[in-house]
Write a protein that holds these residues in place. Structure first.
Motif, PDB file in Angstrom:
ATOM      1  N   LEU A 423       0.822  -1.202   0.000  1.00 31.33           N
ATOM      2  CA  LEU A 423       0.000   0.000   0.000  1.00 31.33           C
ATOM      3  C   LEU A 423       0.861   1.259   0.000  1.00 31.33           C
ATOM      4  O   LEU A 423       0.507   2.265  -0.625  1.00 31.33           O
ATOM      5  N   GLU A 424       1.986   1.239   0.714  1.00 35.65           N
ATOM      6  CA  GLU A 424       2.883   2.390   0.696  1.00 35.65           C
ATOM      7  C   GLU A 424       3.463   2.619  -0.698  1.00 35.65           C
ATOM      8  O   GLU A 424       3.618   3.758  -1.137  1.00 35.65           O
ATOM      9  N   GLN A 425       3.758   1.521  -1.408  1.00 37.16           N
ATOM     10  CA  GLN A 425       4.270   1.640  -2.768  1.00 37.16           C
ATOM     11  C   GLN A 425       3.153   1.964  -3.758  1.00 37.16           C
ATOM     12  O   GLN A 425       3.436   2.452  -4.860  1.00 37.16           O
ATOM     13  N   GLY A 426       1.910   1.668  -3.373  1.00 34.22           N
ATOM     14  CA  GLY A 426       0.782   1.875  -4.278  1.00 34.22           C
ATOM     15  C   GLY A 426       0.723   0.848  -5.386  1.00 34.22           C
ATOM     16  O   GLY A 426       0.082   1.072  -6.415  1.00 34.22           O
ATOM     17  N   ALA A 427       1.367  -0.302  -5.193  1.00 37.77           N
ATOM     18  CA  ALA A 427       1.406  -1.319  -6.247  1.00 37.77           C
ATOM     19  C   ALA A 427       1.543  -2.712  -5.644  1.00 37.77           C
ATOM     20  O   ALA A 427       2.372  -2.941  -4.751  1.00 37.77           O
ATOM     21  N   LEU A 428       0.701  -3.617  -6.122  1.00 37.43           N
ATOM     22  CA  LEU A 428       0.820  -5.045  -5.835  1.00 37.43           C
ATOM     23  C   LEU A 428       0.682  -5.737  -7.193  1.00 37.43           C
ATOM     24  O   LEU A 428      -0.399  -5.785  -7.774  1.00 37.43           O
ATOM     25  N   HIS A 429       1.792  -6.247  -7.699  1.00 37.76           N
ATOM     26  CA  HIS A 429       1.815  -6.776  -9.058  1.00 37.76           C
ATOM     27  C   HIS A 429       1.255  -8.194  -9.108  1.00 37.76           C
ATOM     28  O   HIS A 429       1.458  -9.000  -8.197  1.00 37.76           O
ATOM     29  N   SER A 430       0.540  -8.481 -10.175  1.00 36.20           N
ATOM     30  CA  SER A 430      -0.044  -9.804 -10.366  1.00 36.20           C
ATOM     31  C   SER A 430       1.047 -10.861 -10.413  1.00 36.20           C
ATOM     32  O   SER A 430       2.116 -10.647 -10.996  1.00 36.20           O
ATOM     33  N   TYR A 431       0.768 -12.005  -9.823  1.00 40.65           N
ATOM     34  CA  TYR A 431       1.761 -13.081  -9.776  1.00 40.65           C
ATOM     35  C   TYR A 431       2.050 -13.617 -11.170  1.00 40.65           C
ATOM     36  O   TYR A 431       3.195 -13.935 -11.500  1.00 40.65           O
ATOM     37  N   PHE A 432       1.031 -13.716 -12.003  1.00 38.39           N
ATOM     38  CA  PHE A 432       1.188 -14.267 -13.344  1.00 38.39           C
ATOM     39  C   PHE A 432       1.382 -13.197 -14.411  1.00 38.39           C
ATOM     40  O   PHE A 432       1.876 -13.490 -15.496  1.00 38.39           O
ATOM     41  N   LYS A 433       0.972 -11.967 -14.136  1.00 35.69           N
ATOM     42  CA  LYS A 433       1.142 -10.859 -15.077  1.00 35.69           C
ATOM     43  C   LYS A 433       1.741  -9.674 -14.318  1.00 35.69           C
ATOM     44  O   LYS A 433       1.028  -8.758 -13.891  1.00 35.69           O
ATOM     45  N   PRO A 434       3.062  -9.647 -14.140  1.00 39.65           N
ATOM     46  CA  PRO A 434       3.690  -8.592 -13.323  1.00 39.65           C
ATOM     47  C   PRO A 434       3.406  -7.176 -13.807  1.00 39.65           C
ATOM     48  O   PRO A 434       3.526  -6.229 -13.031  1.00 39.65           O
ATOM     49  N   ALA A 435       3.033  -7.020 -15.070  1.00 37.91           N
ATOM     50  CA  ALA A 435       2.747  -5.670 -15.576  1.00 37.91           C
ATOM     51  C   ALA A 435       1.438  -5.119 -15.038  1.00 37.91           C
ATOM     52  O   ALA A 435       1.167  -3.925 -15.174  1.00 37.91           O
ATOM     53  N   VAL A 436       0.633  -5.976 -14.415  1.00 34.91           N
ATOM     54  CA  VAL A 436      -0.676  -5.560 -13.909  1.00 34.91           C
ATOM     55  C   VAL A 436      -0.556  -5.176 -12.436  1.00 34.91           C
ATOM     56  O   VAL A 436      -0.105  -5.980 -11.613  1.00 34.91           O
ATOM     57  N   ASN A 437      -0.957  -3.965 -12.097  1.00 35.39           N
ATOM     58  CA  ASN A 437      -0.990  -3.491 -10.719  1.00 35.39           C
ATOM     59  C   ASN A 437      -2.382  -3.720 -10.161  1.00 35.39           C
ATOM     60  O   ASN A 437      -3.349  -3.083 -10.584  1.00 35.39           O
ATOM     61  N   LEU A 438      -2.516  -4.609  -9.204  1.00 37.26           N
ATOM     62  CA  LEU A 438      -3.822  -4.985  -8.667  1.00 37.26           C
ATOM     63  C   LEU A 438      -4.391  -3.937  -7.709  1.00 37.26           C
ATOM     64  O   LEU A 438      -5.523  -4.084  -7.258  1.00 37.26           O
ATOM     65  N   LEU A 439      -3.620  -2.908  -7.396  1.00 41.97           N
ATOM     66  CA  LEU A 439      -4.098  -1.834  -6.527  1.00 41.97           C
ATOM     67  C   LEU A 439      -4.419  -0.559  -7.302  1.00 41.97           C
ATOM     68  O   LEU A 439      -4.737   0.461  -6.692  1.00 41.97           O
ATOM     69  N   SER A 440      -4.367  -0.624  -8.617  1.00 41.78           N
ATOM     70  CA  SER A 440      -4.551   0.581  -9.420  1.00 41.78           C
ATOM     71  C   SER A 440      -5.968   1.139  -9.323  1.00 41.78           C
ATOM     72  O   SER A 440      -6.183   2.328  -9.566  1.00 41.78           O
ATOM     73  N   GLY A 441      -6.939   0.308  -8.970  1.00 41.28           N
ATOM     74  CA  GLY A 441      -8.319   0.777  -8.891  1.00 41.28           C
ATOM     75  C   GLY A 441      -8.679   1.457  -7.586  1.00 41.28           C
ATOM     76  O   GLY A 441      -9.816   1.921  -7.427  1.00 41.28           O
ATOM     77  N   LEU A 442      -7.744   1.526  -6.637  1.00 48.07           N
ATOM     78  CA  LEU A 442      -8.028   2.122  -5.333  1.00 48.07           C
ATOM     79  C   LEU A 442      -7.710   3.616  -5.351  1.00 48.07           C
ATOM     80  O   LEU A 442      -6.728   4.051  -5.953  1.00 48.07           O
ATOM     81  N   SER A 443      -8.551   4.385  -4.660  1.00 45.45           N
ATOM     82  CA  SER A 443      -8.298   5.812  -4.534  1.00 45.45           C
ATOM     83  C   SER A 443      -7.248   6.066  -3.453  1.00 45.45           C
ATOM     84  O   SER A 443      -6.939   5.185  -2.638  1.00 45.45           O
ATOM     85  N   GLU A 444      -6.729   7.278  -3.425  1.00 45.11           N
ATOM     86  CA  GLU A 444      -5.712   7.626  -2.429  1.00 45.11           C
ATOM     87  C   GLU A 444      -6.277   7.546  -1.011  1.00 45.11           C
ATOM     88  O   GLU A 444      -5.598   7.086  -0.089  1.00 45.11           O
ATOM     89  N   ASP A 445      -7.528   7.981  -0.843  1.00 50.77           N
ATOM     90  CA  ASP A 445      -8.147   7.912   0.478  1.00 50.77           C
ATOM     91  C   ASP A 445      -8.325   6.467   0.930  1.00 50.77           C
ATOM     92  O   ASP A 445      -8.111   6.136   2.105  1.00 50.77           O
ATOM     93  N   GLN A 446      -8.728   5.599   0.020  1.00 56.38           N
ATOM     94  CA  GLN A 446      -8.899   4.192   0.364  1.00 56.38           C
ATOM     95  C   GLN A 446      -7.572   3.560   0.763  1.00 56.38           C
ATOM     96  O   GLN A 446      -7.507   2.801   1.738  1.00 56.38           O
TER      97      GLN A 446
END
Length: 466
Positions: A423-446
């Motif tokens: 969460l501090e980095q703002g990125a959790l990359h997919s295990y099978f697709k590292p180019a996909v950030n699974l946290l990209s849909g979250l707002s800054e407040d969330q």
């Protein structure tokens, strides 16, 4: 400074420390940082003062509650956490609260407060349980579903599946569809809290000589999860040779057009009152959303009346499959691209978790269900869905080999720590697709709210299991 002569002189000594911090904070932290530090140190001062007066106060529990509410201001800013400003204050907080807890434990006669026997026994019971025992208790009472509940939901979903498939075969006999089946978390024993949703997979059959599935990286969209389905060999097999040619947009099979077709052919056409009477339940389509959903309630449910029965939502999911690639028609995930299909990584993730647990008799799925239940029941953590949690465990499995039942508490705490880092980095990359950030849909407040909640759970993980 001499803090031992009297209680009053001790309070003055703390006041000197606080004044010193505040007087120099503006130079180091600026105006904003000094203001937040002032709030924090004020909370510390009041906490220590109330701890000193505990013996003379008849409402100790109420004062302690107020103190902890004020103390929460110390960590109330995730920005402060990231900058490390709170370290100056938390040192004094830890010392003061430790001393306060020790005094309360050593001198129970000071707490002359009438408490309800029931609430007192609950507190004693919670204090007696270790984190490992709390996690097991939480799993069996909150996360895991009973076999009867799962079987009942699956039975209803399969009945609906049979009715829809029979209707499509009678009304659209030329539509090339595979056998509809149940899929998703309800089938894979990954659903938590309650069996309230199910997924019906609707496989579309494509002619291999007329269609080609194009990976997302090779498309103009360049998104690894946004695949496209191109119509090929038009010079030999013109439009009209395939049933699905009628849903072409710009030479590609449109996922949005397919979903709109099923919405009209099923959701808006099926005689749902007739099916409701046949199945002895109330079935109604949920219209207006981007997905194909049905709401199912028991036949004796009264409109507008409160009921303990949780409605079951059944979603229809059109999909294409080729080998281990599964593409789903989900416009809510691929919008605004009407031609894009979503590459579902769910089968890969669940299969990998099952393989790892089978290899070492581990409890990864067990841990995932606890994390899913925690996030679902905590409003601040609710935006964190199952996919990031599953990928978190897959990433952690690469570095941690012990996933036995006895290490459940260690892995749970480690998951919390790892989530804070992601969460501090703002990125959790997919295990099978590292180019996909699974946290990209979250707002800054969330992200801030979730980071703060997990930060608090580092020292007190039990707060997530309430």
């Amino acid at each position: 400074m001499n803090f031992q002569s009297s209680r009053r002189r001790g309070e003055e000594g703390i006041a000197v420390v606080i004044d010193f911090l505040l007087s120099n904070a503006r130079l180091v932290l600026g105006v904003g940082g000094a203001a937040l530090l002032g709030i924090a140190t004020l909370a510390v001062k009041r906490l220590i003062e109330r701890a000193g007066r505990a013996a003379d106060d008849e409402k100790v529990e109420q004062k302690m509650a107020e103190s902890w509410e004020e103390l929460s201001l110390v960590s109330a800013s995730p920005t402060l956490i990231r900058k490390g400003i709170e370290g100056v204050v938390m040192k004094h907080v830890a010392k003061a609260t430790k001393q306060q807890k020790a005094d309360l434990c050593q001198q129970p006669q000071m707490l002359d407060v009438q408490t309800k026997p029931e609430s007192k026994s609950k507190r004693l019971q919670l204090c007696a349980l270790t984190l490992q025992e709390r996690l097991q208790q939480y799993y069996h009472t909150r996360a895991a579903l009973s076999a009867q509940e799962v079987q009942r939901a699956q039975s209803v979903a399969l009945d609906i599946c049979t009715e829809i498939q029979g209707f499509l075969h009678s009304r659209h006999p030329d539509m090339p569809l595979g056998d509809m089946r149940l899929g998703g978390s309800l089938l894979d024993d990954l659903q938590v809290v309650s069996a309230d949703h199910a997924c019906l997979l609707v496989p579309l059959q494509l002619e291999s000589s007329l269609w080609r599935l194009i990976p997302g990286e090779e498309t103009l969209l360049t998104h690894p999860l946004h695949w496209m389905v191109r119509r090929i060999n038009l010079e030999y097999f013109p439009k009209g040779r395939s049933y699905w040619d009628r849903y072409l947009v710009g030479g590609y099979l449109s996922a949005e057009a397919v979903v709109n077709m099923f919405s009209k052919a099923v959701m808006e056409t099926v005689n749902w009152p007739s099916i409701s009477s046949t199945l002895d339940c109330i079935v109604r389509p949920v219209l207006g959303g981007p997905d194909l959903r049905l709401e199912i309630r028991p036949g004796n449910a009264v409109e507008g009346a409160e009921s303990d029965y949780q409605p079951l939502f059944v979603s229809m999911l059109p999909l294409l499959s080729e080998g281990d690639v599964v593409l789903t028609a989900q416009p809510e995930l691929t919008s605004p691209w009407v031609n894009a299909w979503h590459l579902s990584l769910y089968p890969w993730e669940t299969q990998r978790l099952a393989q790892l647990d089978a290899a070492d008799n581990g409890h990864r799925k067990h841990t995932l269900k606890i994390l899913k239940a925690v996030c679902r029941q905590n409003p601040a953590l609710r935006p964190l869905k199952a996919t990031p949690l599953a990928n978190l465990i897959l990433h952690l499995s690469d570095s941690e080999s012990d996933w036995s039942e006895t290490s459940l508490d260690v892995r749970f705490q480690q998951c919390i720590t790892e989530l804070i880092g992601y969460l501090e980095q703002g990125a959790l990359h997919s295990y099978f697709k590292p180019a996909v950030n699974l946290l990209s849909g979250l707002s800054e407040d969330q992200v801030d709210q979730m980071g703060f909640m997990f930060y608090c759970a580092v020292s007190e993980p039990e707060i997530l299991l309430i």
